[in-house]
Design an enzyme around this catalytic site. Structure first.
Site, PDB file in Angstrom:
ATOM      1  N   TYR A  59       0.825  -1.226   0.000  1.00  0.00           N
ATOM      2  CA  TYR A  59       0.000   0.000   0.000  1.00  0.00           C
ATOM      3  C   TYR A  59       0.854   1.269   0.000  1.00  0.00           C
ATOM      4  O   TYR A  59       0.350   2.353  -0.287  1.00  0.00           O
ATOM      5  CB  TYR A  59      -0.912   0.068   1.236  1.00  0.00           C
ATOM      6  N   HIS A 113      -1.790 -11.812   1.459  1.00  0.00           N
ATOM      7  CA  HIS A 113      -2.689 -10.839   0.818  1.00  0.00           C
ATOM      8  C   HIS A 113      -3.680 -11.500  -0.143  1.00  0.00           C
ATOM      9  O   HIS A 113      -4.852 -11.124  -0.216  1.00  0.00           O
ATOM     10  CB  HIS A 113      -1.847  -9.801   0.067  1.00  0.00           C
ATOM     11  N   LEU A 194     -17.704  -0.196   2.441  1.00  0.00           N
ATOM     12  CA  LEU A 194     -18.553   0.900   1.943  1.00  0.00           C
ATOM     13  C   LEU A 194     -18.716   0.803   0.431  1.00  0.00           C
ATOM     14  O   LEU A 194     -19.125   1.764  -0.221  1.00  0.00           O
ATOM     15  CB  LEU A 194     -17.936   2.258   2.319  1.00  0.00           C
ATOM     16  N   ASN A 244     -17.613   7.304  10.648  1.00  0.00           N
ATOM     17  CA  ASN A 244     -17.501   5.845  10.586  1.00  0.00           C
ATOM     18  C   ASN A 244     -17.269   5.188  11.943  1.00  0.00           C
ATOM     19  O   ASN A 244     -17.413   3.970  12.075  1.00  0.00           O
ATOM     20  CB  ASN A 244     -16.390   5.442   9.605  1.00  0.00           C
TER      21      ASN A 244
HETATM   22  N1  LIG Z   1      -7.136  -7.561   1.415  1.00  0.00           N
HETATM   23  C1  LIG Z   1      -7.428  -6.968   0.261  1.00  0.00           C
HETATM   24  O1  LIG Z   1      -7.205  -7.519  -0.843  1.00  0.00           O
HETATM   25  C2  LIG Z   1      -8.070  -5.613   0.310  1.00  0.00           C
HETATM   26  C3  LIG Z   1      -8.664  -5.085  -0.862  1.00  0.00           C
HETATM   27  C4  LIG Z   1      -9.272  -3.841  -0.774  1.00  0.00           C
HETATM   28  C5  LIG Z   1      -9.297  -3.151   0.434  1.00  0.00           C
HETATM   29  N2  LIG Z   1      -8.688  -3.675   1.552  1.00  0.00           N
HETATM   30  C6  LIG Z   1      -8.671  -2.954   2.851  1.00  0.00           C
HETATM   31  O2  LIG Z   1      -9.977  -2.514   3.180  1.00  0.00           O
HETATM   32  C7  LIG Z   1      -9.983  -1.106   3.331  1.00  0.00           C
HETATM   33  C8  LIG Z   1     -11.318  -0.500   2.914  1.00  0.00           C
HETATM   34  O3  LIG Z   1     -11.645  -0.807   1.582  1.00  0.00           O
HETATM   35  P1  LIG Z   1     -11.580   0.275   0.398  1.00  0.00           P
HETATM   36  O4  LIG Z   1     -10.590   1.302   0.720  1.00  0.00           O
HETATM   37  O5  LIG Z   1     -11.445  -0.521  -0.853  1.00  0.00           O
HETATM   38  O6  LIG Z   1     -13.045   0.887   0.326  1.00  0.00           O
HETATM   39  P2  LIG Z   1     -14.190   1.425   1.319  1.00  0.00           P
HETATM   40  O7  LIG Z   1     -13.698   1.528   2.698  1.00  0.00           O
HETATM   41  O8  LIG Z   1     -15.396   0.615   1.029  1.00  0.00           O
HETATM   42  O9  LIG Z   1     -14.453   2.872   0.713  1.00  0.00           O
HETATM   43  C9  LIG Z   1     -13.541   3.919   0.806  1.00  0.00           C
HETATM   44  C10 LIG Z   1     -14.188   5.146   0.135  1.00  0.00           C
HETATM   45  O10 LIG Z   1     -15.348   5.521   0.900  1.00  0.00           O
HETATM   46  C11 LIG Z   1     -15.276   6.902   1.213  1.00  0.00           C
HETATM   47  N3  LIG Z   1     -15.892   7.079   2.528  1.00  0.00           N
HETATM   48  C12 LIG Z   1     -15.392   6.761   3.726  1.00  0.00           C
HETATM   49  N4  LIG Z   1     -16.269   7.031   4.706  1.00  0.00           N
HETATM   50  C13 LIG Z   1     -17.362   7.573   4.110  1.00  0.00           C
HETATM   51  C14 LIG Z   1     -18.583   8.062   4.597  1.00  0.00           C
HETATM   52  N5  LIG Z   1     -18.862   8.048   5.900  1.00  0.00           N
HETATM   53  N6  LIG Z   1     -19.484   8.540   3.701  1.00  0.00           N
HETATM   54  C15 LIG Z   1     -19.204   8.546   2.369  1.00  0.00           C
HETATM   55  N7  LIG Z   1     -18.057   8.090   1.846  1.00  0.00           N
HETATM   56  C16 LIG Z   1     -17.135   7.597   2.714  1.00  0.00           C
HETATM   57  C17 LIG Z   1     -13.807   7.231   1.227  1.00  0.00           C
HETATM   58  O11 LIG Z   1     -13.642   8.620   0.984  1.00  0.00           O
HETATM   59  P3  LIG Z   1     -12.409   9.480   1.590  1.00  0.00           P
HETATM   60  O12 LIG Z   1     -11.178   8.624   1.553  1.00  0.00           O
HETATM   61  O13 LIG Z   1     -12.370  10.658   0.667  1.00  0.00           O
HETATM   62  O14 LIG Z   1     -12.743   9.891   2.995  1.00  0.00           O
HETATM   63  C18 LIG Z   1     -13.306   6.359   0.078  1.00  0.00           C
HETATM   64  O15 LIG Z   1     -13.558   6.995  -1.170  1.00  0.00           O
HETATM   65  C19 LIG Z   1      -8.792  -0.657   2.449  1.00  0.00           C
HETATM   66  O16 LIG Z   1      -8.400   0.666   2.693  1.00  0.00           O
HETATM   67  C20 LIG Z   1      -7.787  -1.708   2.818  1.00  0.00           C
HETATM   68  O17 LIG Z   1      -7.219  -1.428   4.089  1.00  0.00           O
HETATM   69  C21 LIG Z   1      -8.096  -4.904   1.502  1.00  0.00           C
END
Ligand SMILES: NC(=O)c1ccc[n+]([C@@H]2O[C@H](COP(=O)([O-])OP(=O)(O)OC[C@H]3O[C@@H](n4cnc5c(N)ncnc54)[C@H](OP(=O)(O)O)[C@@H]3O)[C@@H](O)[C@H]2O)c1
Length: 276
Positions: A59, A113, A194, A244
């Site tokens: 990351y 991962h 989300l 959140n």
């Molecule tokens: N193991 C894996 O293969 C894998 C894959 C994907 C993700 N992950 C992990 O899971 C975490 C979360 O998943 P993700 O980053 O893919 O997506 P997510 O958490 O579903 O969505 C993140 C998005 O939602 C927005 N957001 C956050 N809080 C909000 C709210 N209260 N209202 C409206 N929009 C909101 C954020 O905006 P802002 O940033 O502008 O605040 C960002 O654009 C990752 O960061 C990572 O640590 C792991």
């Protein structure tokens, strides 16, 4: 696994007991693409009460997380750090490299991962088992693994992963995986809880959010908490960070949980859910 799953008896410090007996917070901060000001965001999150941070060797956020932890002054025992080795890594060496970047002596949870192109990654798993034996990781687990691939790791080593970190929201989840995880006492950590914002405007979700005077994002986080899976919402924006974690003062009623469950369309921000 005995997760607390009545909303209002939880708080941001509530924990889920892993099958090893160690405890993991119910909610964490995701840090993929958390690159605006990683250190500042992580320090703010820790001050707001987030007790778990999720990252990965790929990351690019580990040095910033180390700075954020230092800046916050938090004690090591008071936060839970999750990180990951890549499928092409030597898992033991990559664990050490992650810890160097994080400036930590150990990770609370080290994951593979994703499975390699061929096989289940038995060598990677052996490397993580050794890392655990040497105290570099308190617990070990997997991410993006199907039932068959987890079975293959268990068959090869007798070591059951504590966690499977997978994409998980009302729009994309699997009852089969949930049943399997419960049977093996594996906790599901929910990534992209989300839906990377892509389903936040869904009408059914918006209706339920309005009923509880909460935002759609807060309802998605609570859906996970009440079902015993541990969501990892990512937020660069301060307002999102605050929103959140403000999810411990309401309960989604059973009927509304059922309505959310019915939204399942196997949605994945990646195209397909890799664990099905
Ligand atoms: N193991 C894996 O293969 C894998 C894959 C994907 C993700 N992950 C992990 O899971 C975490 C979360 O998943 P993700 O980053 O893919 O997506 P997510 O958490 O579903 O969505 C993140 C998005 O939602 C927005 N957001 C956050 N809080 C909000 C709210 N209260 N209202 C409206 N929009 C909101 C954020 O905006 P802002 O940033 O502008 O605040 C960002 O654009 C990752 O960061 C990572 O640590 C792991």
């Amino acid at each position: 696994m005995s997760p607390p799953n009545k909303g209002t008896d939880m708080d941001p410090k509530s924990e889920i007991t892993l099958h090893t007996g160690k405890k993991m917070p119910v909610l964490g901060l995701g840090t993929w693409q958390l690159t605006n000001d990683t250190a500042g965001t992580v320090a703010a999150a820790l001050e707001l009460g987030y007790a778990m941070i999720d990252t990965s060797g790929d990351y690019g956020t580990q040095p910033g997380i180390a700075d954020g932890i230092n800046r916050s002054g938090i004690e090591r025992a008071d936060f839970f750090l999750v990180t990951k080795v890549e499928e092409t890594d030597d898992a033991y060496l990559a664990t050490r490299k992650n810890l160097d970047e994080l400036r930590l002596d150990y990770a609370d949870l080290m994951l593979i991962h994703r499975p390699p192109r061929a096989g289940a990654g038995e060598d990677l798993w052996q490397g993580l088992i050794r890392a655990k034996e040497d105290g570099l990781a308190k617990d070990i687990g997997v991410s993006n693994y199907s039932i068959d691939l987890i079975d293959a790791l268990i068959e090869a080593t007798d070591e059951v992963p504590t966690v499977n970190q997978i994409e998980w929201s009302p729009f994309g989840y699997s009852d089969g995986m949930m049943r399997y995880a419960q049977e093996k006492k594996i906790v599901i950590q929910a990534y992209s809880p989300l839906t990377r914002t892509r389903r936040l405007r869904d009408e059914t979700l918006a209706g339920i959010a309005a009923k509880y005077r909460k935002s759609p994002a807060q309802v998605l986080i609570r859906w996970n908490l009440q079902r015993g899976s541990a969501p990892l919402p990512k937020a660069n924006q301060r307002q999102h960070l605050e929103e959140n974690i403000a999810v411990f003062d309401f309960d989604i009623g059973e009927e509304d949980l059922e309505t959310l469950n019915r939204l399942n369309e196997r949605y994945s921000s990646l195209g397909t859910l890799p664990y099905i």
